[in-house]
Design a protein around this motif. Structure first.
Motif, PDB file in Angstrom:
ATOM      1  N   SER A 123       9.976   2.788  26.308  1.00 20.93           N
ATOM      2  CA  SER A 123       9.069   2.583  27.442  1.00 20.93           C
ATOM      3  C   SER A 123       8.252   3.849  27.692  1.00 20.93           C
ATOM      4  O   SER A 123       8.795   4.927  27.860  1.00 20.93           O
ATOM      5  CB  SER A 123       9.861   2.208  28.700  1.00 20.93           C
ATOM      6  OG  SER A 123      10.788   3.221  29.054  1.00 20.93           O
ATOM      7  N   SER A 124       6.942   3.692  27.690  1.00 21.12           N
ATOM      8  CA  SER A 124       6.020   4.816  27.851  1.00 21.12           C
ATOM      9  C   SER A 124       4.840   4.388  28.701  1.00 21.12           C
ATOM     10  O   SER A 124       4.758   3.232  29.133  1.00 21.12           O
ATOM     11  CB  SER A 124       5.536   5.310  26.481  1.00 21.12           C
ATOM     12  OG  SER A 124       6.601   5.796  25.703  1.00 21.12           O
ATOM     13  N   VAL A 125       3.899   5.313  28.893  1.00 20.90           N
ATOM     14  CA  VAL A 125       2.738   5.022  29.736  1.00 20.90           C
ATOM     15  C   VAL A 125       1.495   5.656  29.119  1.00 20.90           C
ATOM     16  O   VAL A 125       1.538   6.783  28.604  1.00 20.90           O
ATOM     17  CB  VAL A 125       2.934   5.567  31.170  1.00 20.90           C
ATOM     18  CG1 VAL A 125       1.656   5.429  31.986  1.00 20.90           C
ATOM     19  CG2 VAL A 125       4.074   4.838  31.866  1.00 20.90           C
ATOM     20  N   LEU A 126       0.392   4.933  29.170  1.00 22.81           N
ATOM     21  CA  LEU A 126      -0.916   5.447  28.782  1.00 22.81           C
ATOM     22  C   LEU A 126      -1.713   5.714  30.046  1.00 22.81           C
ATOM     23  O   LEU A 126      -1.769   4.863  30.943  1.00 22.81           O
ATOM     24  CB  LEU A 126      -1.630   4.425  27.905  1.00 22.81           C
ATOM     25  CG  LEU A 126      -3.029   4.793  27.387  1.00 22.81           C
ATOM     26  CD1 LEU A 126      -2.955   5.979  26.449  1.00 22.81           C
ATOM     27  CD2 LEU A 126      -3.657   3.593  26.687  1.00 22.81           C
ATOM     28  N   LEU A 127      -2.340   6.892  30.129  1.00 23.41           N
ATOM     29  CA  LEU A 127      -3.071   7.303  31.326  1.00 23.41           C
ATOM     30  C   LEU A 127      -4.545   7.537  30.997  1.00 23.41           C
ATOM     31  O   LEU A 127      -4.877   8.019  29.912  1.00 23.41           O
ATOM     32  CB  LEU A 127      -2.466   8.580  31.907  1.00 23.41           C
ATOM     33  CG  LEU A 127      -0.978   8.500  32.292  1.00 23.41           C
ATOM     34  CD1 LEU A 127      -0.430   9.884  32.592  1.00 23.41           C
ATOM     35  CD2 LEU A 127      -0.778   7.575  33.487  1.00 23.41           C
ATOM     36  N   LEU A 128      -5.413   7.216  31.950  1.00 23.78           N
ATOM     37  CA  LEU A 128      -6.856   7.310  31.738  1.00 23.78           C
ATOM     38  C   LEU A 128      -7.542   7.937  32.932  1.00 23.78           C
ATOM     39  O   LEU A 128      -7.236   7.618  34.079  1.00 23.78           O
ATOM     40  CB  LEU A 128      -7.433   5.912  31.500  1.00 23.78           C
ATOM     41  CG  LEU A 128      -8.955   5.756  31.458  1.00 23.78           C
ATOM     42  CD1 LEU A 128      -9.531   6.430  30.217  1.00 23.78           C
ATOM     43  CD2 LEU A 128      -9.352   4.282  31.508  1.00 23.78           C
ATOM     44  N   LYS A 129      -8.478   8.861  32.658  1.00 21.51           N
ATOM     45  CA  LYS A 129      -9.412   9.381  33.658  1.00 21.51           C
ATOM     46  C   LYS A 129     -10.769   8.743  33.420  1.00 21.51           C
ATOM     47  O   LYS A 129     -11.243   8.677  32.281  1.00 21.51           O
ATOM     48  CB  LYS A 129      -9.547  10.903  33.524  1.00 21.51           C
ATOM     49  CG  LYS A 129      -8.455  11.707  34.198  1.00 21.51           C
ATOM     50  CD  LYS A 129      -8.772  11.981  35.650  1.00 21.51           C
ATOM     51  CE  LYS A 129      -7.797  13.023  36.213  1.00 21.51           C
ATOM     52  NZ  LYS A 129      -7.978  13.206  37.653  1.00 21.51           N
ATOM     53  N   SER A 130     -11.402   8.273  34.466  1.00 25.31           N
ATOM     54  CA  SER A 130     -12.716   7.640  34.326  1.00 25.31           C
ATOM     55  C   SER A 130     -13.750   8.677  33.912  1.00 25.31           C
ATOM     56  O   SER A 130     -13.661   9.842  34.281  1.00 25.31           O
ATOM     57  CB  SER A 130     -13.136   6.997  35.648  1.00 25.31           C
ATOM     58  OG  SER A 130     -12.195   6.000  36.027  1.00 25.31           O
ATOM     59  N   GLY A 131     -14.734   8.237  33.136  1.00 26.05           N
ATOM     60  CA  GLY A 131     -15.808   9.141  32.744  1.00 26.05           C
ATOM     61  C   GLY A 131     -16.243   8.927  31.319  1.00 26.05           C
ATOM     62  O   GLY A 131     -17.117   8.104  31.029  1.00 26.05           O
ATOM     63  N   HIS A 177      10.560   7.724  28.741  1.00 26.70           N
ATOM     64  CA  HIS A 177      11.950   7.568  28.290  1.00 26.70           C
ATOM     65  C   HIS A 177      12.535   8.865  27.741  1.00 26.70           C
ATOM     66  O   HIS A 177      13.751   9.046  27.736  1.00 26.70           O
ATOM     67  CB  HIS A 177      12.059   6.458  27.237  1.00 26.70           C
ATOM     68  CG  HIS A 177      11.418   6.774  25.921  1.00 26.70           C
ATOM     69  ND1 HIS A 177      12.095   7.372  24.889  1.00 26.70           N
ATOM     70  CD2 HIS A 177      10.159   6.548  25.456  1.00 26.70           C
ATOM     71  CE1 HIS A 177      11.290   7.513  23.849  1.00 26.70           C
ATOM     72  NE2 HIS A 177      10.103   7.025  24.172  1.00 26.70           N
ATOM     73  N   LYS A 178      11.705   9.810  27.298  1.00 25.77           N
ATOM     74  CA  LYS A 178      12.240  11.036  26.706  1.00 25.77           C
ATOM     75  C   LYS A 178      12.818  11.982  27.761  1.00 25.77           C
ATOM     76  O   LYS A 178      13.916  12.509  27.584  1.00 25.77           O
ATOM     77  CB  LYS A 178      11.156  11.759  25.897  1.00 25.77           C
ATOM     78  CG  LYS A 178      10.731  11.033  24.632  1.00 25.77           C
ATOM     79  CD  LYS A 178       9.874  11.916  23.763  1.00 25.77           C
ATOM     80  CE  LYS A 178       9.228  11.187  22.608  1.00 25.77           C
ATOM     81  NZ  LYS A 178      10.105  10.412  21.756  1.00 25.77           N
ATOM     82  N   THR A 179      12.100  12.222  28.831  1.00 25.21           N
ATOM     83  CA  THR A 179      12.579  13.183  29.828  1.00 25.21           C
ATOM     84  C   THR A 179      12.531  12.651  31.261  1.00 25.21           C
ATOM     85  O   THR A 179      12.891  13.368  32.193  1.00 25.21           O
ATOM     86  CB  THR A 179      11.759  14.493  29.770  1.00 25.21           C
ATOM     87  OG1 THR A 179      10.367  14.202  29.970  1.00 25.21           O
ATOM     88  CG2 THR A 179      11.945  15.196  28.435  1.00 25.21           C
ATOM     89  N   SER A 227      12.194  -0.508  34.121  1.00 29.45           N
ATOM     90  CA  SER A 227      12.774   0.841  34.024  1.00 29.45           C
ATOM     91  C   SER A 227      11.706   1.904  34.257  1.00 29.45           C
ATOM     92  O   SER A 227      11.979   2.959  34.834  1.00 29.45           O
ATOM     93  CB  SER A 227      13.458   1.038  32.671  1.00 29.45           C
ATOM     94  OG  SER A 227      12.560   1.331  31.629  1.00 29.45           O
ATOM     95  N   LEU A 228      10.462   1.634  33.850  1.00 26.76           N
ATOM     96  CA  LEU A 228       9.354   2.547  34.135  1.00 26.76           C
ATOM     97  C   LEU A 228       9.051   2.589  35.633  1.00 26.76           C
ATOM     98  O   LEU A 228       8.805   3.659  36.211  1.00 26.76           O
ATOM     99  CB  LEU A 228       8.097   2.108  33.375  1.00 26.76           C
ATOM    100  CG  LEU A 228       8.074   2.348  31.868  1.00 26.76           C
ATOM    101  CD1 LEU A 228       6.893   1.621  31.230  1.00 26.76           C
ATOM    102  CD2 LEU A 228       7.992   3.848  31.567  1.00 26.76           C
ATOM    103  N   LEU A 268       3.526   0.838  28.484  1.00 27.64           N
ATOM    104  CA  LEU A 268       3.657   0.651  27.044  1.00 27.64           C
ATOM    105  C   LEU A 268       5.090   0.251  26.716  1.00 27.64           C
ATOM    106  O   LEU A 268       6.024   0.934  27.128  1.00 27.64           O
ATOM    107  CB  LEU A 268       3.312   1.939  26.288  1.00 27.64           C
ATOM    108  CG  LEU A 268       1.937   2.561  26.554  1.00 27.64           C
ATOM    109  CD1 LEU A 268       1.831   3.921  25.869  1.00 27.64           C
ATOM    110  CD2 LEU A 268       0.818   1.633  26.076  1.00 27.64           C
ATOM    111  N   VAL A 269       5.251  -0.839  25.989  1.00 30.86           N
ATOM    112  CA  VAL A 269       6.591  -1.242  25.567  1.00 30.86           C
ATOM    113  C   VAL A 269       6.771  -1.088  24.058  1.00 30.86           C
ATOM    114  O   VAL A 269       7.822  -1.442  23.525  1.00 30.86           O
ATOM    115  CB  VAL A 269       6.909  -2.696  26.006  1.00 30.86           C
ATOM    116  CG1 VAL A 269       7.002  -2.788  27.511  1.00 30.86           C
ATOM    117  CG2 VAL A 269       5.874  -3.663  25.454  1.00 30.86           C
ATOM    118  N   ASN A 270       5.761  -0.557  23.384  1.00 31.61           N
ATOM    119  CA  ASN A 270       5.857  -0.218  21.968  1.00 31.61           C
ATOM    120  C   ASN A 270       5.975   1.293  21.782  1.00 31.61           C
ATOM    121  O   ASN A 270       5.650   1.820  20.719  1.00 31.61           O
ATOM    122  CB  ASN A 270       4.625  -0.717  21.199  1.00 31.61           C
ATOM    123  CG  ASN A 270       4.539  -2.221  21.129  1.00 31.61           C
ATOM    124  OD1 ASN A 270       5.013  -2.910  22.032  1.00 31.61           O
ATOM    125  ND2 ASN A 270       3.942  -2.749  20.077  1.00 31.61           N
TER     126      ASN A 270
END
Length: 478
Positions: A231-239, A222-224, A265-266, A83-85
């Motif tokens: 810069s952030s990340v979205l995570l998904l578990k299938s199901g 980016h926070k910790t 940077s991510l 995620l760049v937003n």
């Protein structure tokens, strides 16, 4: 595998080619001004456009896809999306992926404004539940499994549950039990893990959402975690949630001109967290423990961990909450004193407390400066007899959905005349960006009084159209 940085390596290789550029960005990697002179010209040279060897964020099949897979592995997820937003776009994507217009979603009332905006975008109907409250500190904690069960029993049509893990103040809910219960009811679990990017990388931290089986989570590395801001990340578990729907929703909220500086940077932050995180966070936790011990020896100052209520399920040690009530200071006053007199920037202030964030870049010298400043503050305010009202604001009554309120006609009236009216705007102190009032909620006298108090404290109030903070927007005809 986790020692690899495929996207960063590709960007470095591209940089070596010295390609002739007739594409964007317009600086063409050579235009110089005072900005590039100040920060270094290489950052301009690395600020590039999507192309085959660098992949494309909106439909990754190459090095970005490989970087996504490594990120998913690091966080026990099936899929990861850069995620760049910021995490804001991740939260919006989660809610829109799980809910159609009209679907009901449980949210704690202390959600970030991005979750409220996600309701406006998705058309989902909020079912708010109150988090537990620490009355000594005057802060919201996590949500109890009992309140979630009550809400589901009362309204069996619930489609999703939205949990904050951890809260801004470090409170952690019993996420494992919440997930087990919700999945038995075929309810999707979405987790705002903006402040929990470090959780998987040390055994003394709470478990992260993906490891516990949540369906989706959004994390602010980016926070910790050491990546660049935004810069952030979205995570998904299938199901429960279809991956293609997630991609479709993500493309509604994500830019088509993704920054390779943010994405690389991510990539590098993930490598460091996985390969060096245990050692880094062991040292950090040792510093935090030493800091808290010294902090609690200062008269009039109390550290959160030593006084948190038994309503707390678990706690994130990296959140450094400091209660200033014993000095007769509000958190806002203490925040300003530290910034203006000691050149120390805290993360946030509230009526009773200040909060600092401990993270991957900390050094002991900074903790010592904060200790010395607080010791001097304690001497300056010794014996202060000012009392501070600790009454917790009650959650406002929801009258109109956030989406309907957002699209309704509004009018501006003086604050003192707004009691009993329905708000046409959301109001929050920033940071943390948790709404005091959400559009569509009824305005109470206590809320108006609190806004006046915040104005006196020179708190940063956002969301109000009137920048003088004397008038508030209400739904027209109210």
């Amino acid at each position: 595998m986790q020692k690899k940085t495929p996207l960063f390596d590709a960007l470095k290789n591209y940089h070596k080619t010295e390609i002739v550029s007739f594409d964007v960005p317009g600086h063409k990697k050579r235009f110089q001004n005072e900005f590039s002179d100040y920060i270094g010209h290489k950052i301009i040279e690395l600020d590039t456009n999507s192309m085959k060897e660098l992949d494309i964020l909106n439909n990754p099949t190459g090095v970005i896809r490989e970087a996504h897979q490594l990120m998913a592995q690091a966080y026990s997820a099936d899929e990861a999306f850069f995620l760049v937003n910021g995490t804001t776009s991740g939260i919006q994507t989660m809610v829109m992926s799980a809910c159609n217009p009209g679907d009901k979603i449980i949210l704690p009332r202390n959600v970030h404004k991005s979750a409220i905006n996600a309701l406006i975008l998705s058309g989902a109907t909020p079912v708010y539940i109150d988090p537990e409250v620490d009355e000594t500190l005057g802060i919201s904690l996590g949500v109890s499994i009992e309140k979630i069960k009550e809400a589901v029993i009362k309204d069996p049509d619930i489609k999703a549950v939205f949990i904050i893990n951890p809260t801004y103040y470090g409170a952690v809910s019993d996420l494992e039990e919440i997930i087990k219960f919700c999945h038995k009811k075929e309810i999707v679990v979405l987790v705002d893990e903006a402040h929990g990017a470090h959780f998987p990388f040390h055994d003394n931290f709470p478990k992260n959402a993906m490891a516990l089986g949540a369906d989706m989570s959004a994390i602010s590395i980016h926070k910790t975690g050491g990546s660049l801001t935004q810069s952030s990340v979205l995570l998904l578990k299938s199901g429960f949630i279809d991956q293609q729907r997630v991609k479709k929703m993500l493309n509604l909220t994500q830019t088509t001109s993704a920054s390779y500086l943010l994405m690389t940077s991510l990539d590098v932050a993930r490598k460091i967290l996985v390969t060096e995180g245990e050692e880094i966070f062991t040292n950090l936790l040792d510093m935090i423990s030493k800091f808290r011990e010294e902090l609690n020896s200062i008269p009039g100052i109390r550290c959160f961990k030593s006084i948190l209520s038994d309503k707390l399920y678990d706690f994130d040690e990296t959140k450094i909450g400091i209660n200033l009530h014993g000095l007769g200071l509000t958190g806002f006053e203490g925040y300003d004193i530290l910034r203006e007199k000691y050149n120390i920037q805290m993360e946030l202030a509230d009526t009773h407390n200040i909060l600092g964030i401990a993270s991957i870049g900390d050094v002991w010298e900074d903790y010592q400066k904060l200790i010395d400043a607080l010791k001097e503050m304690a001497k300056d305010h010794k014996g202060a007899n000012k009392t501070i009202d600790f009454n917790e604001l009650e959650s406002p009554e929801l009258v109109v959905s956030p989406r309907d309120a957002f699209y309704s006609e509004t009018e501006s009236i003086p604050l003192e005349k707004a009691i009993g009216k329905v708000s046409g705007e959301s109001i929050m102190v920033y940071p943390p960006g948790i709404p005091l009032l959400i559009q569509g909620e009824r305005i109470s006298k206590d809320l108006i009084d609190h806004i006046y108090f915040l104005k006196e404290q020179k708190a940063v109030i956002t969301g109000m159209n009137d920048k003088t903070l004397n008038n508030i927007s209400i739904l027209k005809g109210e």
